[in-house]
Design a protein around this motif. Structure first.
Motif, PDB file in Angstrom:
ATOM      1  N   ASP A  79      -1.592   1.964 -60.963  1.00 14.86           N
ATOM      2  CA  ASP A  79      -1.445   1.405 -62.466  1.00 14.86           C
ATOM      3  C   ASP A  79      -2.830  -0.534 -61.814  1.00 14.86           C
ATOM      4  O   ASP A  79      -3.617  -0.876 -62.423  1.00 14.86           O
ATOM      5  CB  ASP A  79      -0.673   0.682 -62.691  1.00 14.86           C
ATOM      6  N   ALA A  80      -2.734  -0.195 -60.200  1.00 12.07           N
ATOM      7  CA  ALA A  80      -2.835  -1.479 -60.344  1.00 12.07           C
ATOM      8  C   ALA A  80      -2.765  -1.680 -58.376  1.00 12.07           C
ATOM      9  O   ALA A  80      -2.424  -0.866 -58.149  1.00 12.07           O
ATOM     10  CB  ALA A  80      -1.981  -2.702 -60.333  1.00 12.07           C
ATOM     11  N   ALA A  81      -4.480  -2.167 -58.161  1.00 12.30           N
ATOM     12  CA  ALA A  81      -4.571  -2.555 -56.821  1.00 12.30           C
ATOM     13  C   ALA A  81      -4.422  -4.331 -56.058  1.00 12.30           C
ATOM     14  O   ALA A  81      -5.369  -4.868 -56.940  1.00 12.30           O
ATOM     15  CB  ALA A  81      -6.066  -1.603 -56.678  1.00 12.30           C
ATOM     16  N   ILE A  82      -3.647  -4.494 -55.556  1.00 14.70           N
ATOM     17  CA  ILE A  82      -4.109  -5.659 -54.870  1.00 14.70           C
ATOM     18  C   ILE A  82      -4.780  -6.016 -53.912  1.00 14.70           C
ATOM     19  O   ILE A  82      -3.728  -5.517 -53.049  1.00 14.70           O
ATOM     20  CB  ILE A  82      -3.123  -6.760 -55.227  1.00 14.70           C
ATOM     21  N   VAL A  83      -5.743  -6.350 -53.410  1.00 12.61           N
ATOM     22  CA  VAL A  83      -7.047  -6.357 -52.733  1.00 12.61           C
ATOM     23  C   VAL A  83      -6.999  -8.556 -52.571  1.00 12.61           C
ATOM     24  O   VAL A  83      -6.977  -8.584 -52.218  1.00 12.61           O
ATOM     25  CB  VAL A  83      -8.092  -5.870 -53.548  1.00 12.61           C
ATOM     26  N   GLU A  84      -6.906  -8.278 -50.583  1.00 13.24           N
ATOM     27  CA  GLU A  84      -6.449  -9.663 -50.378  1.00 13.24           C
ATOM     28  C   GLU A  84      -8.398  -9.136 -49.872  1.00 13.24           C
ATOM     29  O   GLU A  84      -8.829  -8.717 -48.967  1.00 13.24           O
ATOM     30  CB  GLU A  84      -5.895  -9.364 -48.691  1.00 13.24           C
ATOM     31  N   VAL A  85      -9.090 -10.748 -49.773  1.00 11.15           N
ATOM     32  CA  VAL A  85     -10.377 -10.824 -49.538  1.00 11.15           C
ATOM     33  C   VAL A  85     -10.453 -12.126 -48.412  1.00 11.15           C
ATOM     34  O   VAL A  85     -10.113 -12.602 -48.982  1.00 11.15           O
ATOM     35  CB  VAL A  85     -11.096 -11.067 -50.371  1.00 11.15           C
ATOM     36  N   ASP A  86     -11.419 -11.626 -47.839  1.00  3.53           N
ATOM     37  CA  ASP A  86     -11.519 -12.056 -46.706  1.00  3.53           C
ATOM     38  C   ASP A  86     -13.002 -13.212 -47.111  1.00  3.53           C
ATOM     39  O   ASP A  86     -13.743 -12.651 -47.471  1.00  3.53           O
ATOM     40  CB  ASP A  86     -12.202 -11.489 -45.681  1.00  3.53           C
TER      41      ASP A  86
ATOM     42  N   GLU B 207     -18.885 -13.248 -21.530  1.00  2.00           N
ATOM     43  CA  GLU B 207     -19.123 -12.633 -22.722  1.00  2.00           C
ATOM     44  C   GLU B 207     -19.141 -14.229 -23.360  1.00  2.00           C
ATOM     45  O   GLU B 207     -18.622 -14.388 -23.932  1.00  2.00           O
ATOM     46  CB  GLU B 207     -18.064 -11.983 -23.362  1.00  2.00           C
ATOM     47  N   PHE B 208     -20.796 -15.054 -23.688  1.00  2.03           N
ATOM     48  CA  PHE B 208     -20.574 -16.194 -23.860  1.00  2.03           C
ATOM     49  C   PHE B 208     -20.895 -16.093 -25.202  1.00  2.03           C
ATOM     50  O   PHE B 208     -20.639 -17.052 -25.693  1.00  2.03           O
ATOM     51  CB  PHE B 208     -21.485 -16.563 -22.761  1.00  2.03           C
ATOM     52  N   LEU B 209     -21.582 -15.185 -25.564  1.00  2.57           N
ATOM     53  CA  LEU B 209     -22.227 -14.887 -27.204  1.00  2.57           C
ATOM     54  C   LEU B 209     -21.145 -14.159 -28.035  1.00  2.57           C
ATOM     55  O   LEU B 209     -19.950 -13.745 -27.601  1.00  2.57           O
ATOM     56  CB  LEU B 209     -23.463 -14.106 -27.431  1.00  2.57           C
ATOM     57  N   MET B 210     -20.885 -15.063 -28.960  1.00  3.05           N
ATOM     58  CA  MET B 210     -19.931 -14.452 -30.461  1.00  3.05           C
ATOM     59  C   MET B 210     -20.277 -14.131 -31.684  1.00  3.05           C
ATOM     60  O   MET B 210     -21.232 -14.654 -31.758  1.00  3.05           O
ATOM     61  CB  MET B 210     -18.793 -15.699 -30.347  1.00  3.05           C
ATOM     62  N   GLY B 211     -20.214 -13.445 -31.794  1.00  2.61           N
ATOM     63  CA  GLY B 211     -20.715 -13.296 -33.754  1.00  2.61           C
ATOM     64  C   GLY B 211     -19.825 -14.083 -34.502  1.00  2.61           C
ATOM     65  O   GLY B 211     -18.098 -15.012 -34.075  1.00  2.61           O
ATOM     66  N   ALA B 212     -20.074 -14.002 -35.468  1.00  2.00           N
ATOM     67  CA  ALA B 212     -19.674 -14.989 -36.645  1.00  2.00           C
ATOM     68  C   ALA B 212     -19.218 -14.575 -37.433  1.00  2.00           C
ATOM     69  O   ALA B 212     -18.444 -15.271 -38.621  1.00  2.00           O
ATOM     70  CB  ALA B 212     -20.862 -15.443 -37.068  1.00  2.00           C
ATOM     71  N   GLU B 213     -18.454 -12.936 -37.411  1.00  2.00           N
ATOM     72  CA  GLU B 213     -17.845 -12.808 -38.484  1.00  2.00           C
ATOM     73  C   GLU B 213     -16.521 -11.952 -37.900  1.00  2.00           C
ATOM     74  O   GLU B 213     -16.634 -11.315 -36.767  1.00  2.00           O
ATOM     75  CB  GLU B 213     -18.260 -10.998 -39.707  1.00  2.00           C
TER      76      GLU B 213
ATOM     77  N   GLY C 122      -1.793  -7.263 -44.540  1.00  2.00           N
ATOM     78  CA  GLY C 122      -2.343  -8.313 -44.599  1.00  2.00           C
ATOM     79  C   GLY C 122      -3.936  -7.752 -44.591  1.00  2.00           C
ATOM     80  O   GLY C 122      -4.484  -9.038 -43.652  1.00  2.00           O
ATOM     81  N   ALA C 123      -4.304  -7.143 -44.333  1.00  2.00           N
ATOM     82  CA  ALA C 123      -6.043  -6.582 -44.079  1.00  2.00           C
ATOM     83  C   ALA C 123      -6.862  -6.749 -45.206  1.00  2.00           C
ATOM     84  O   ALA C 123      -6.652  -6.404 -46.148  1.00  2.00           O
ATOM     85  CB  ALA C 123      -5.142  -4.953 -43.929  1.00  2.00           C
ATOM     86  N   ASN C 124      -7.498  -8.020 -44.823  1.00  2.00           N
ATOM     87  CA  ASN C 124      -8.468  -8.449 -45.983  1.00  2.00           C
ATOM     88  C   ASN C 124      -9.599  -8.259 -45.173  1.00  2.00           C
ATOM     89  O   ASN C 124     -10.732  -9.272 -46.110  1.00  2.00           O
ATOM     90  CB  ASN C 124      -7.821 -10.409 -45.819  1.00  2.00           C
ATOM     91  N   TYR C 125     -10.568  -7.112 -44.469  1.00  2.00           N
ATOM     92  CA  TYR C 125     -11.970  -7.257 -44.189  1.00  2.00           C
ATOM     93  C   TYR C 125     -11.901  -5.698 -45.020  1.00  2.00           C
ATOM     94  O   TYR C 125     -10.888  -5.027 -45.575  1.00  2.00           O
ATOM     95  CB  TYR C 125     -12.158  -6.727 -42.678  1.00  2.00           C
ATOM     96  N   LYS C 126     -12.995  -5.540 -44.593  1.00  2.00           N
ATOM     97  CA  LYS C 126     -13.275  -4.175 -45.036  1.00  2.00           C
ATOM     98  C   LYS C 126     -12.732  -3.184 -45.468  1.00  2.00           C
ATOM     99  O   LYS C 126     -12.317  -2.173 -46.156  1.00  2.00           O
ATOM    100  CB  LYS C 126     -15.447  -3.741 -45.027  1.00  2.00           C
ATOM    101  N   ALA C 127     -12.249  -2.557 -43.635  1.00  2.00           N
ATOM    102  CA  ALA C 127     -11.469  -1.498 -43.715  1.00  2.00           C
ATOM    103  C   ALA C 127     -10.263  -1.415 -44.591  1.00  2.00           C
ATOM    104  O   ALA C 127      -9.823  -0.808 -44.958  1.00  2.00           O
ATOM    105  CB  ALA C 127     -11.189  -1.744 -41.741  1.00  2.00           C
ATOM    106  N   GLY C 128      -9.822  -2.417 -44.694  1.00  2.00           N
ATOM    107  CA  GLY C 128      -8.897  -3.201 -45.074  1.00  2.00           C
ATOM    108  C   GLY C 128      -8.650  -2.769 -46.451  1.00  2.00           C
ATOM    109  O   GLY C 128      -8.071  -1.988 -47.027  1.00  2.00           O
ATOM    110  N   GLN C 129      -9.848  -2.960 -46.759  1.00  2.00           N
ATOM    111  CA  GLN C 129      -9.781  -3.262 -48.683  1.00  2.00           C
ATOM    112  C   GLN C 129      -9.845  -1.455 -48.686  1.00  2.00           C
ATOM    113  O   GLN C 129      -9.728  -1.027 -49.981  1.00  2.00           O
ATOM    114  CB  GLN C 129     -11.108  -3.887 -49.125  1.00  2.00           C
TER     115      GLN C 129
END
Lengths: 243, 466
Positions: free
Chosen positions: B107-114, A237-243, B83-90
Motif C-alpha cells: 500500500d505504501a513505500a517509505i523511502v529515506e532520501v539522502d 589516500e589523499f583524494l576523497m570523493g564528494a558523494e 536507514g539505507a538512504n542511498y540509491k541501493a537502499g531505495q
C-alpha cells in the motif's frame, strides 16, 4: 615582547565561520598575553579603517555569503591593499582568500573582488573536490583538509608557496598550495587550520613580534605529530570523493 | 524494458534468498538491481502512497515511525528500517513493493532520501509527500554547507511538482524550500509544490550558546536575523530586521510540551487540536513527532487514531536505547561524528538533562584501522563548551582521534581531571566509575552502533560485578 596590545580583527564572524574557522583567531589570541580580538560584522565599519590593527583574519564562507562580504568590503579595498603593502599580517582560510584576488568566475558570471592581489578564482558548483592535505613550507610540514568548489589561477597562483606532498594545490594543476604575499597568508585548507598546524602558529606569532610559546603546546604538538605520522604513511589516500 | 525485467527478477530472487537466510537488512539486492539496470528506481512501479523523508537529522527516526504507524493501520509497507538512504537502499525498498510482474503489492513505500543526492533520486522516486526534517550542519566532505544542500533538494523538488512538501517552519533554512532568493545573483522564484508547515511554539526553554550558526544571516539581504524564540541551536522563529523575511506560518503547531507526562498538544489551523504521546523527552524528537502528525493528518487519519498509534511506536534502537542497571540509567544515543548539528544538539540535551552523568564519546569515523585519518573541522564547529557543566562528571573519549579530542576538550575549558582520552576503545569500561552518578550516556555514530552496544554490555558486566 612589548606590552603593547596586539589587535586581531576577525572580519565578518557571522559570514566567515563556516567550518569553525573563528577558532583560529581565538586560539591565536589565547597564545598572546596581551591580545585583543575585534569581531566586525558586515553592518559595521571595520576597525582597520580607524585604528592600528596587527592582524586581519577571515575564514570560509558559503558562496552567497562571499558576495555579502564582498558587498561590504569593496568600500575598503584601497585601505586593504595599503595594509597588505604595509606588512600587516593577514590570514585567510578556505575561500576567504578569493576575495582578495581580482575576480571570481562562476560559469558566465564574473564577480569583481578586491583586486588587492593578482590572481582570480574559478568556481564550479557542480564539481566539489575534497582531499586530505600534506605539504611543506620552509622547514615545516603543513597538514589539513580541503574541500572546495573553486580554485585559484593567475600570477600569484603560480608562485611556489606550500609544496604539495599529498592532495591537490591551489588549482588542480598546481603542486603548490596557498596565496602568499608579504605577510598575507591565504590557504584553501579549511576550518581550524592553525589548530592543525602549531608550527604555522609560531610563524604568525613571530610575524606579530610576540613570544612563540603556544597555548597547550604539548597537546597541540602531540595531535599534530600523530596526524603527520598518519598522513606520511605509505599508501595514504589523499583524494576523497564528494558523494 | 527487458533489461529492467531481468534486473527485477534477479534482485527479487536475491532478496528472497537474503530473507530466507535472515539477512533481510541488506542493500545488496538493491545494488544488484542498479547494476543490471541503472534507472531501476525510475522504472519500478510505485505503490499508491510514496512518502520520501529527507533532511539532515531525523530521517531514520521519522521513517521508522511512519512505517510503524502505517502498519498499525493495517497497511502493507515497504521500508528499510536500518536507514539505507542511498540509491541501493531505495532500490531495495522499492523492489520489495512490487511482484515479479512489476505490479505494486504494497500500500505504501517509505523511502529515506539522502539530501545530497535528492536532486537525482527524488524525480525517480516520484513521492506523493516529502517530509524535510531540517537542513543543518553536517559532514563538510559530503555536504559542504546548508546552502549547497538546500539547492540540491530544490533541484530535486523542481522535478516533482505534484509532491506535497511537509516543512519545518522553525528551521529557517529548510522552511524556504520551494523558493529561491536572489542573494547570490539568482532571480527569486517559487516552485509549484504545495507546502504544509509545522512548528513548535515557544517553550521558554534556555538555549545554550553555539559556536557556529546554522542561520547566521538573512539569505535575502545578508542582515543578522532576529530570533523571536529558539528551541535549540538556530531552530526557532526569526524575522529579518532589514527586509522583513520571516518564519513561515504553520498549519500544525505543537503548542505545549509536557516532558514529564511525555505528551505534546498539537493545534491545527490555529484552532483545536489534541494531546499526542511523545516518543522521548528530547525537543528534536518532539519535532519528529509533529512532522509525523502533520503527514497523517494530511492523509486524513483522525487525531485520535494518530495519538493511539504514537503511543504504541518506539524510536529505533539504532538511534537510542535506555535501560537501567543497578540504579544507574545507561543510554546509547546517536550523536554522529562529523555531523555538527547532531552532535551539538545531543551535547545541549545532555548539559540540560539534570542527572549526574558520565559521557562516553565514540564518534570517530573509523575504529580499529591504525592508518585511518579523518577530517576534524567538526570538532571546532561543535559545542564541546556546553559539556563543561557540573552535572557532567566525566568525559571518556576513545579512538584514533583521542589526541585531537584532548586538545579540543582543554580548549573548551573542561577541567583536566574530568577528561579521559585513550586510543583503545576496549579500555573504556576501565575508566567508568559508578560512584555519585545517576546515568551513563554512550554517544555513537551511525557506524558504531554495535560498538556502543558492546561497550554498554561491558559496563553493565562491570557494574554487576561490583
Amino acid at each position: 615582547m612589548g606590552a603593547e596590545t596586539i589587535k586581531i580583527e576577525v572580519l565578518y564572524p557571522e559570514l566567515s565561520n563556516l567550518y569553525g574557522d573563528y577558532y583560529n583567531a581565538k586560539y591565536l589570541a589565547g597564545c598572546i598575553d596581551n591580545a585583543e580580538l575585534i569581531y566586525t560584522s558586515n553592518d559595521e565599519e571595520p576597525a582597520f579603517v580607524s585604528q592600528k590593527i596587527d592582524m586581519i583574519y577571515m575564514g570560509s564562507m558559503s558562496e552567497r555569503n562571499q558576495e555579502f562580504a564582498l558587498g561590504h568590503l569593496m568600500k575598503y579595498k584601497d585601505k586593504l591593499k595599503e595594509l597588505i603593502e604595509q606588512d600587516v599580517v593577514f590570514l585567510a582560510t578556505g575561500n576567504a582568500l578569493e576575495l582578495f584576488g581580482n575576480y571570481i568566475q562562476d560559469e558566465d558570471r564574473k564577480i569583481p573582488c578586491l583586486g588587492a592581489l593578482d590572481f582570480h578564482a574559478v568556481r564550479q558548483m557542480n564539481d566539489r573536490r575534497n582531499c586530505f592535505f600534506l605539504g611543506k613550507y620552509k622547514d615545516m610540514k603543513i597538514v589539513g583538509h580541503k574541500g572546495q568548489f573553486s580554485f585559484c589561477h593567475g600570477t600569484l597562483a603560480k608562485q611556489k608557496n606550500i609544496k604539495v606532498l599529498g592532495g591537490f594545490g591551489i588549482n588542480l594543476n598546481s603542486k603548490s598550495e596557498g596565496i602568499f604575499y608579504k605577510n598575507f597568508y591565504g590557504t584553501y585548507i579549511l576550518g581550524p587550520f592553525l589548530l592543525l598546524n602549531p608550527y604555522f602558529v609560531k610563524l604568525i606569532l613571530n610575524k606579530l613580534g610576540v613570544d612563540e610559546t603556544l597555548k597547550f603546546e604539548k597537546e597541540i604538538i602531540d595531535a599534530y605529530n600523530d596526524r603527520l605520522e598518519r598522513l606520511e604513511q605509505p599508501g595514504t589516500e589523499f583524494l576523497m570523493g564528494a558523494e | 524494458m527487458l533489461r529492467f525485467m531481468i534486473s527485477l527478477w534477479a534482485s527479487k530472487l536475491c532478496l528472497f534468498f537474503f530473507k530466507l537466510t535472515g539477512r533481510e537488512k541488506d542493500d545488496r539486492p538493491g545494488i544488484l538491481a542498479l547494476r543490471l539496470c541503472d534507472d531501476f528506481i525510475d522504472r519500478v512501479k510505485k505503490p499508491r502512497l510514496v512518502v520520501a523523508v529527507t533532511g539532515t537529522n531525523g530521517k531514520t527516526t521519522i521513517s521508522n515511525l511512519v512505517s510503524d504507524i502505517l502498519k498499525l493501520e493495517g497497511k502493507k509497507v515497504a521500508y528499510n528500517t536500518w536507514g539505507a538512504n542511498y540509491k541501493a537502499g531505495q532500490a531495495r525498498c522499492l523492489l520489495d513493493a512490487v511482484n515479479i510482474f512489476n505490479k505494486p503489492t504494497k500500500d505504501a513505500a517509505i523511502v529515506e532520501v539522502d539530501e545530497l543526492l535528492s536532486y537525482k533520486t527524488l524525480p525517480w522516486i516520484q513521492p506523493n509527500y516529502i517530509i524535510v526534517t531540517n537542513i543543518c550542519r553536517d559532514s563538510i566532505r559530503r555536504n559542504a554547507h546548508q546552502e549547497y544542500i538546500f539547492n540540491s533538494i530544490n533541484r530535486g523538488l523542481s522535478k516533482v511538482p505534484k509532491a506535497k512538501l511537509i516543512l519545518n517552519a522553525d528551521d529557517p533554512v529548510s522552511s524556504f524550500l520551494g523558493e529561491q532568493y536572489g542573494g547570490a545573483g539568482e532571480e527569486s522564484s517559487k516552485l509549484p509544490n504545495k507546502r504544509i508547515y509545522f512548528s513548535i511554539a515557544d517553550q521558554k526553554q534556555e538555549v545554550l550558546p553555539i559556536n557556529v550558526s546554522d542561520f547566521p544571516v538573512c539569505p535575502k539581504c545578508g542582515t543578522k536575523p532576529e530570533f523571536i524564540y529558539k528551541h535549540y541551536r538556530d531552530i526557532g522563529s526569526f524575522r529579518c530586521p532589514k527586509c522583513g523575511l520571516a518564519s513561515k506560518k504553520s498549519k500544525y503547531i505543537g503548542t505545549t510540551i509536557d516532558y514529564d507526562a511525555k505528551k505534546i498538544y498539537v493545534s491545527e489551523d490555529g484552532g483545536n487540536g489534541t494531546d499526542y504521546p511523545l516518543v522521548s523527552d528530547t525537543i528534536f524528537n518532539a519535532f519528529n513527532v509533529v512532522a509525523i502528525i502533520t503527514l497523517f493528518r494530511e492523509l486524513g487519519l483522525s487525531q485520535k487514531k494518530i495519538a493511539a498509534d504514537l503511543g504504541k511506536v518506539k524510536i529505533p534502537e539504532s538511534r537510542m536505547t535506555v535501560e537501567e542497571c543497578g540504579g544507574i540509567k545507561i543510554s546509547t544515543f546517536t550523536a554522529k561524528g562529523q555531523n555538527v548539528s547532531a552532535a551539538s544538539t545531543v551535547f545541549e540535551y545532555l548539559a540540560k538533562e539534570p542527572s549526574n552523568k558520565e559521557l562516553i564519546l565514540l564518534l570517530d569515523e573509523h575504529y580499529g584501522d591504525d592508518k585511518s585519518i579523518e577530517t576534524i573541522t567538526w570538532l571546532y564547529e561543535s559545542d564541546f563548551e556546553n559539556l563543561n557543566k557540573d552535572n557532567i562528571k566525566k568525559i571518556i573519549v576513545a579512538g584514533h582521534r583521542y589526541l585531537d579530542y584532548r586538545l579540543r576538550l582543554k580548549l573548551a575549558g573542561i577541567p583536566e581531571e574530568k577528561v579521559v582520552c585513550v586510543r583503545d576503545e576496549n579500555t573504556i569500561p576501565d575508566y567508568v566509575v559508578f560512584d555519585d552518578i545517576e546515568s551513563i550516556y554512550v554517544l555513537h555514530d551511525v557506524y558504531t552502533v554495535s560498538k556502543a552496544k558492546n561497550i554498554k554490555e561491558k559496563i553493565k558486566e562491570k557494574m554487576q560485578k561490583q
